[in-house]
Design a protein around this motif. Structure first.
Motif, mmCIF file in Angstrom:
data_model
loop_
_atom_site.group_PDB
_atom_site.id
_atom_site.type_symbol
_atom_site.label_atom_id
_atom_site.label_comp_id
_atom_site.label_asym_id
_atom_site.label_seq_id
_atom_site.Cartn_x
_atom_site.Cartn_y
_atom_site.Cartn_z
ATOM 1 N N TYR B 89 44.752 30.586 23.796
ATOM 2 C CA TYR B 89 43.301 31.140 23.936
ATOM 3 C C TYR B 89 42.791 31.705 22.569
ATOM 4 O O TYR B 89 43.392 32.397 22.030
ATOM 5 N N PHE B 90 41.578 31.304 22.496
ATOM 6 C CA PHE B 90 40.921 31.704 21.274
ATOM 7 C C PHE B 90 39.461 32.091 21.736
ATOM 8 O O PHE B 90 38.812 31.652 22.255
ATOM 9 N N CYS B 91 39.355 33.431 21.159
ATOM 10 C CA CYS B 91 38.136 34.125 21.120
ATOM 11 C C CYS B 91 37.242 33.741 19.908
ATOM 12 O O CYS B 91 37.732 33.678 18.769
ATOM 13 N N ALA B 92 36.120 33.494 20.055
ATOM 14 C CA ALA B 92 35.110 33.136 18.892
ATOM 15 C C ALA B 92 33.806 33.887 18.966
ATOM 16 O O ALA B 92 33.451 34.143 20.146
ATOM 17 N N VAL B 93 33.140 34.148 17.543
ATOM 18 C CA VAL B 93 31.850 34.706 17.644
ATOM 19 C C VAL B 93 30.894 33.759 16.811
ATOM 20 O O VAL B 93 31.478 32.997 15.992
ATOM 21 N N SER B 94 29.768 33.746 17.074
ATOM 22 C CA SER B 94 28.436 32.972 16.196
ATOM 23 C C SER B 94 27.462 33.887 15.959
ATOM 24 O O SER B 94 27.095 34.745 16.973
ATOM 25 N N ASP B 95 26.801 33.681 14.855
ATOM 26 C CA ASP B 95 25.712 34.673 14.606
ATOM 27 C C ASP B 95 24.531 34.210 15.675
ATOM 28 O O ASP B 95 24.175 32.854 16.148
ATOM 29 N N GLN B 96 23.720 35.101 16.361
ATOM 30 C CA GLN B 96 22.674 34.773 17.366
ATOM 31 C C GLN B 96 21.251 34.586 16.506
ATOM 32 O O GLN B 96 20.651 33.952 17.099
ATOM 33 N N ARG B 97 21.268 34.808 15.212
ATOM 34 C CA ARG B 97 20.241 34.126 14.413
ATOM 35 C C ARG B 97 20.479 32.518 14.387
ATOM 36 O O ARG B 97 21.415 32.198 14.040
ATOM 37 N N TRP B 98 19.637 31.815 14.617
ATOM 38 C CA TRP B 98 19.436 30.398 14.796
ATOM 39 C C TRP B 98 18.613 29.764 13.838
ATOM 40 O O TRP B 98 17.552 29.822 13.813
ATOM 41 N N GLU B 99 19.347 28.770 12.957
ATOM 42 C CA GLU B 99 18.621 28.097 12.247
ATOM 43 C C GLU B 99 19.405 26.480 12.388
ATOM 44 O O GLU B 99 20.726 26.431 12.630
ATOM 45 N N PRO B 100 18.595 25.587 12.340
ATOM 46 C CA PRO B 100 19.116 24.243 12.681
ATOM 47 C C PRO B 100 20.259 23.896 11.816
ATOM 48 O O PRO B 100 20.085 23.771 10.635
ATOM 49 N N GLY B 101 21.441 23.506 12.479
ATOM 50 C CA GLY B 101 22.640 23.320 11.715
ATOM 51 C C GLY B 101 23.191 24.291 11.168
ATOM 52 O O GLY B 101 24.279 24.351 10.091
ATOM 53 N N ALA B 102 23.028 25.629 11.442
ATOM 54 C CA ALA B 102 23.613 26.819 10.696
ATOM 55 C C ALA B 102 24.418 27.821 11.630
ATOM 56 O O ALA B 102 24.144 28.875 11.735
ATOM 57 N N GLN B 103 24.923 27.049 12.624
ATOM 58 C CA GLN B 103 25.753 27.857 13.730
ATOM 59 C C GLN B 103 27.500 27.779 13.598
ATOM 60 O O GLN B 103 27.727 26.682 14.223
ATOM 61 N N LYS B 104 27.950 28.486 12.636
ATOM 62 C CA LYS B 104 29.262 28.294 12.450
ATOM 63 C C LYS B 104 30.120 29.174 13.646
ATOM 64 O O LYS B 104 29.472 30.299 13.992
ATOM 65 N N LEU B 105 31.150 28.965 14.113
ATOM 66 C CA LEU B 105 32.039 29.853 14.945
ATOM 67 C C LEU B 105 32.970 30.493 14.117
ATOM 68 O O LEU B 105 33.722 29.709 12.997
ATOM 69 N N VAL B 106 33.404 31.613 14.292
ATOM 70 C CA VAL B 106 34.395 32.360 13.668
ATOM 71 C C VAL B 106 35.290 32.665 14.767
ATOM 72 O O VAL B 106 35.203 33.149 15.851
ATOM 73 N N PHE B 107 36.660 32.222 14.404
ATOM 74 C CA PHE B 107 37.726 32.218 15.639
ATOM 75 C C PHE B 107 38.954 33.498 15.261
ATOM 76 O O PHE B 107 38.830 33.794 14.098
ATOM 77 N N GLY B 108 39.258 34.177 16.269
ATOM 78 C CA GLY B 108 40.598 34.802 16.153
ATOM 79 C C GLY B 108 41.755 33.968 16.014
ATOM 80 O O GLY B 108 41.526 32.728 16.073
ATOM 81 N N GLN B 109 42.998 34.694 15.884
ATOM 82 C CA GLN B 109 44.076 33.922 15.352
ATOM 83 C C GLN B 109 44.848 33.303 16.682
ATOM 84 O O GLN B 109 45.834 32.358 16.612
ATOM 85 N N GLY B 110 44.250 33.567 17.913
ATOM 86 C CA GLY B 110 44.667 32.926 19.143
ATOM 87 C C GLY B 110 45.796 33.826 19.994
ATOM 88 O O GLY B 110 46.350 34.594 19.189
ATOM 89 N N THR B 111 45.759 33.645 21.280
ATOM 90 C CA THR B 111 46.971 34.338 22.023
ATOM 91 C C THR B 111 47.523 33.243 22.685
ATOM 92 O O THR B 111 46.940 32.494 23.569
ATOM 93 N N ARG B 112 48.788 33.157 22.666
ATOM 94 C CA ARG B 112 49.576 32.412 23.475
ATOM 95 C C ARG B 112 49.979 33.051 24.687
ATOM 96 O O ARG B 112 50.727 33.700 25.065
ATOM 97 N N LEU B 113 49.409 32.240 25.868
ATOM 98 C CA LEU B 113 49.481 32.575 27.174
ATOM 99 C C LEU B 113 50.641 31.931 27.899
ATOM 100 O O LEU B 113 50.628 30.798 27.889
ATOM 101 N N THR B 114 51.824 32.416 28.066
ATOM 102 C CA THR B 114 52.980 31.785 28.957
ATOM 103 C C THR B 114 53.157 32.394 30.344
ATOM 104 O O THR B 114 53.380 33.339 30.607
ATOM 105 N N ILE B 115 53.173 31.450 31.295
ATOM 106 C CA ILE B 115 53.195 31.738 32.785
ATOM 107 C C ILE B 115 54.728 31.411 33.137
ATOM 108 O O ILE B 115 55.042 30.311 33.020
ATOM 109 N N ASN B 116 55.399 32.462 33.697
ATOM 110 C CA ASN B 116 56.738 32.084 34.055
ATOM 111 C C ASN B 116 56.891 32.224 35.627
ATOM 112 O O ASN B 116 56.101 33.221 36.205
ATOM 113 N N PRO B 117 57.478 31.219 36.159
ATOM 114 C CA PRO B 117 57.462 31.239 37.600
ATOM 115 C C PRO B 117 58.366 32.472 38.336
ATOM 116 O O PRO B 117 59.128 33.008 37.606
#
Lengths: 111, 117
Positions: B89-117
């Motif tokens: 699972y990855f959390c990400a942010v992007s700038d609210q200021r919007w310009e055409p074609g200028a919206q990049k996502l910045v991601f976290g490193q991720g969290t591995r979720l493991t479900i055990n029975p």
């Protein structure tokens, strides 16, 4: 709607070679972004194309270049491949303020 | 510049237990917030997004997240998990200021979720 498609799915290259990855955006989307995801890491932004121009670029060297065609599809080119370029390359498309929609990625292995 | 920190690299839980995946962000401007899920050998799928309005956001597969501006957090929760929720699972942010074609996502490193029975 096929969503975002990428080709090829897997690719093996040797150091120093050049590679071209391809992306077709989701129908109706006009903006294409490329991300590099190294093993065990989050995706890193490479660049974004809109109206056939590179509009924003992340912290990647000039060896990484791209192109967007009039039909909004895009290519990512990497020259002089390094071992560290081995990664999953993700393409994402969007339209105006819509969230980015990702493709399945191309797994690049550099030997 | 923006950054995202996912506080847990791995979270193991038992099936039908509740889970919370933590995400904090840093930004000098207002941001949009996202959670994406990545199943093995696949691309990223959008779980949910916060753009504006209610700070409690509901997404697909029973997930929800709460935006806390004062704590700059956007934690993901699910009251009862299933084996099929095993993924990265990855959390990400992007700038609210919007310009055409200028919206990049910045991601976290991720969290591995493991479900055990």
């Amino acid at each position: 709607d096929a969503g975002v498609t990428q080709s090829p799915t897997h690719l093996i290259k040797t150091r120093g070679q050049q590679v071209t990855l391809r992306c077709s955006p989701k129908s109706g989307h006009d903006t294409v972004s490329w991300y590099q995801q190294a093993l065990g890491q989050g995706p890193q932004f490479i660049f974004q194309y809109y109206e056939e121009e590179e509009r924003q670029r992340g912290n990647f060297p000039d060896r990484f270049s791209g192109h967007q065609f009039p039909n909004y599809s895009s290519e990512l080119n990497v020259n002089a491949l390094l071992l560290g370029d081995s990664a999953l390359y993700l393409c994402a498309s969007s339209l105006e303020r819509t969230p980015q929609f990702f493709g399945p990625g191309t797994r690049l292995t550099v030997l | 510049a923006q950054s995202v920190t996912q506080l847990d690299s791995q979270v193991p839980v038992f099936e039908e237990a509740p889970v919370e995946l933590r995400c904090n962000y840093s930004s000098s401007v207002s941001v949009y917030l996202f959670w994406y899920v990545q199943y093995p050998n696949q691309g990223l799928q959008l779980l949910l997004k916060y753009l504006s309005g209610s700070t409690l956001v509901k997404g697909i597969n029973g997930f929800e997240a709460e935006f806390n501006k004062s704590q700059t957090s956007f934690h993901l929760r699910k009251p009862s998990v299933h084996i099929s929720d095993t993924a990265e699972y990855f959390c990400a942010v992007s700038d609210q200021r919007w310009e055409p074609g200028a919206q990049k996502l910045v991601f976290g490193q991720g969290t591995r979720l493991t479900i055990n029975p």
